[in-house]
Write an enzyme that holds these catalytic residues in place. Structure first.
Site, mmCIF file in Angstrom:
data_model
loop_
_atom_site.group_PDB
_atom_site.id
_atom_site.type_symbol
_atom_site.label_atom_id
_atom_site.label_comp_id
_atom_site.label_asym_id
_atom_site.label_seq_id
_atom_site.Cartn_x
_atom_site.Cartn_y
_atom_site.Cartn_z
ATOM 1 N N SER A 196 0.847 -1.186 0.000
ATOM 2 C CA SER A 196 0.000 0.000 0.000
ATOM 3 C C SER A 196 0.884 1.238 0.000
ATOM 4 O O SER A 196 1.992 1.227 0.544
ATOM 5 C CB SER A 196 -0.898 -0.001 1.243
ATOM 6 N N ASN A 210 -1.500 -6.830 -0.048
ATOM 7 C CA ASN A 210 -2.729 -7.010 -0.822
ATOM 8 C C ASN A 210 -2.641 -8.216 -1.757
ATOM 9 O O ASN A 210 -1.615 -8.420 -2.417
ATOM 10 C CB ASN A 210 -3.015 -5.751 -1.644
ATOM 11 N N LYS A 258 0.228 -3.664 5.117
ATOM 12 C CA LYS A 258 -0.654 -4.408 4.226
ATOM 13 C C LYS A 258 0.114 -5.248 3.199
ATOM 14 O O LYS A 258 1.175 -4.867 2.728
ATOM 15 C CB LYS A 258 -1.587 -3.448 3.478
ATOM 16 N N ARG A 310 -21.674 -13.346 -45.909
ATOM 17 C CA ARG A 310 -20.615 -12.645 -45.162
ATOM 18 C C ARG A 310 -21.194 -11.372 -44.571
ATOM 19 O O ARG A 310 -22.008 -10.707 -45.215
ATOM 20 C CB ARG A 310 -19.421 -12.301 -46.058
#
Length: 445
Positions: free
Chosen positions: A275, A283, A281, A314
């Site tokens: 972070s 993550n 942290k 087509r």
């Protein structure tokens, strides 16, 4: 942000898969179309449609010809497809009488679609190789943790015990099935696209079948029962399997994101991301990417499926829709696999936390086990009432269910055995064995 994160210099390492991206670069697309033109000339020479010397000259130039994609831009914008501009540039490069045999009897869609198929052959090889690598890691995880007991959760609530090995087997099982389906559809997908102006090959007269067969041999592709210019079902099938693949990986990612929550902390998936302001942290970026890419492909599939609606022989609009969606879906699947292949071997499993979390319910997660143990002695209805009374007492006293139940009945139940979560994982071992056996059998090299 660029228009597509898949080719962003800033976001590329997060979203892009460089090995697959190379197959969809302009240069790779041009190379695949030149391969078609060279093979077509060789096939026609073998059938006596064009001179052998001209086919040799065309092949020589195609092998080394590297036009600047930008030089084809104006022609592509005008024609809605790069083939006419490429053919014009190729003829100019070849020169002389040989140039008039370039692209003889073919139409732009033959070149473009077959070029796509040639690259999809490489895409499938990459995807299946990665599935095998991931499957081996998940097989090891399932085997290593077959006896690692943890909380089973249904609708986000504690249910009954399971094992982390069985959870890993649950991530593995769909990959085996998806790999088998991709292998099966490859037979129909990796086919030559060759129909000429409107899918009849009328321009080649009586030599049409010979040229078609020769061209398929030159490119090592199968022929179809008829040209598939306006039949896109197999491409939609392939896109569906890409979506199933990213969905299976996304389910694993979602599980890992939830198990990695600070309050649960039963796993730490792969390489945690930091972070900018909170140094504590870590993550679960890779697991989150799996969820994101699964959702992306699920959304893209609905758009891509509309490309199956071709007008008559087509449709330009449906064809162009494929160009907008399929490469991104392939990229998402490749990136998800690459992230998972990197993440799973580095997964940290916190068995101590799993044990601690098993005790959070104070035995309530084994209420079903207690009910069945009592039912053998007093019947199901009486057993239900005893367990509910025990749960009420446990909640009131902040005690363990299995400390309260012996106070409510004197039936001879081995409460020490019943309260052990490891004794209530049912057929987990057998299911793991079956998944591992199927994976070993189905993913042989």
């Amino acid at each position: 942000m660029t228009i597509s994160p898949f080719d962003s210099a800033l976001l590329g390492d997060l979203f892009a898969d460089r090995e697959i991206a190379e197959l969809f670069e302009d240069s790779a697309q041009i190379a695949s179309m030149l391969l078609f033109e060279a093979a077509l000339a060789a096939a026609q020479a073998r059938a006596g449609v064009i001179p052998e010397a001209s086919a040799t000259r065309i092949a020589e130039v195609c092998r080394d010809f590297q036009p600047d994609p930008a030089s084809l831009t104006a022609g592509t914008a005008s024609s809605g497809v790069p083939v006419p501009a490429l053919v014009k540039a190729l003829k100019a490069e070849i020169g002389g009488d040989d140039a008039r045999y370039v692209h003889f009897g073919a139409t732009s869609q033959d070149v473009f679609d077959t070029g796509l198929v040639l690259r999809l052959r490489d895409v499938i090889s990459i995807i299946r190789r990665r599935i095998r690598k991931l499957a081996k890691s998940l097989s090891t995880l399932a085997e290593t943790h077959r006896n690692t007991v943890m909380i089973g959760r249904t609708r986000s609530q504690q249910a009954v015990p399971t094992t982390f090995g069985l959870k890993a087997a649950g991530w593995l099982a769909p990959l085996v099935r998806i790999d088998r389906r991709i292998e099966g559809l490859s037979h129909d997908l990796l086919r030559l696209s060759f129909g000429g102006a409107a899918g009849t090959l009328a321009s080649l007269g009586g030599k049409a079948a010979a040229v078609e067969n020769n061209l398929a041999e030159e490119l090592d592709l199968e022929t179809s029962d008829m040209p598939w210019h306006a039949q896109r079902d197999v491409l939609v099938d392939f896109a569906s399997q890409l979506t199933a693949l990213t969905g299976a990986l996304g389910k694993m990612g979602q599980d890992l994101v939830l198990l990695a929550q600070s309050e649960i902390a039963e796993v730490q998936p792969g390489k945690g991301g930091g972070s900018s302001t909170m140094p504590h942290k870590s993550n679960p970026v890779q697991a989150e990417m799996l969820v994101t890419l699964a959702r992306f492909n699920a959304g893209q599939l609905g758009t891509f499926a509309q490309s199956q609606l071709h007008d008559h022989e087509r449709s330009g609009s449906s064809w162009l829709l494929e160009w907008l969606t399929l490469p991104q879906m392939i990229m998402a699947a490749g990136t998800a696999l690459a992230q998972a292949v990197d993440m799973v071997p580095a997964l940290k499993v916190n068995q101590d936390r799993m044990v601690a979390n098993l005790d959070l319910s104070r035995g309530a997660m084994l209420a079903e086990a207690a009910t069945f143990a009592l039912a053998d002695h007093v019947g199901r209805d009486a057993a239900d009432k005893l367990v509910k009374d025990g749960l009420a007492q446990s909640a009131a006293n902040q005690s363990n269910l299995f400390d309260e139940l012996p106070k409510l009945t004197d039936v001879p139940v081995d409460w020490a055995a019943v309260r052990n979560p490891a004794n209530y994982v049912g057929q987990s071992d057998a299911y793991i064995d079956r998944v591992l056996a199927t994976a070993k059998r189905g993913l042989r090299d």
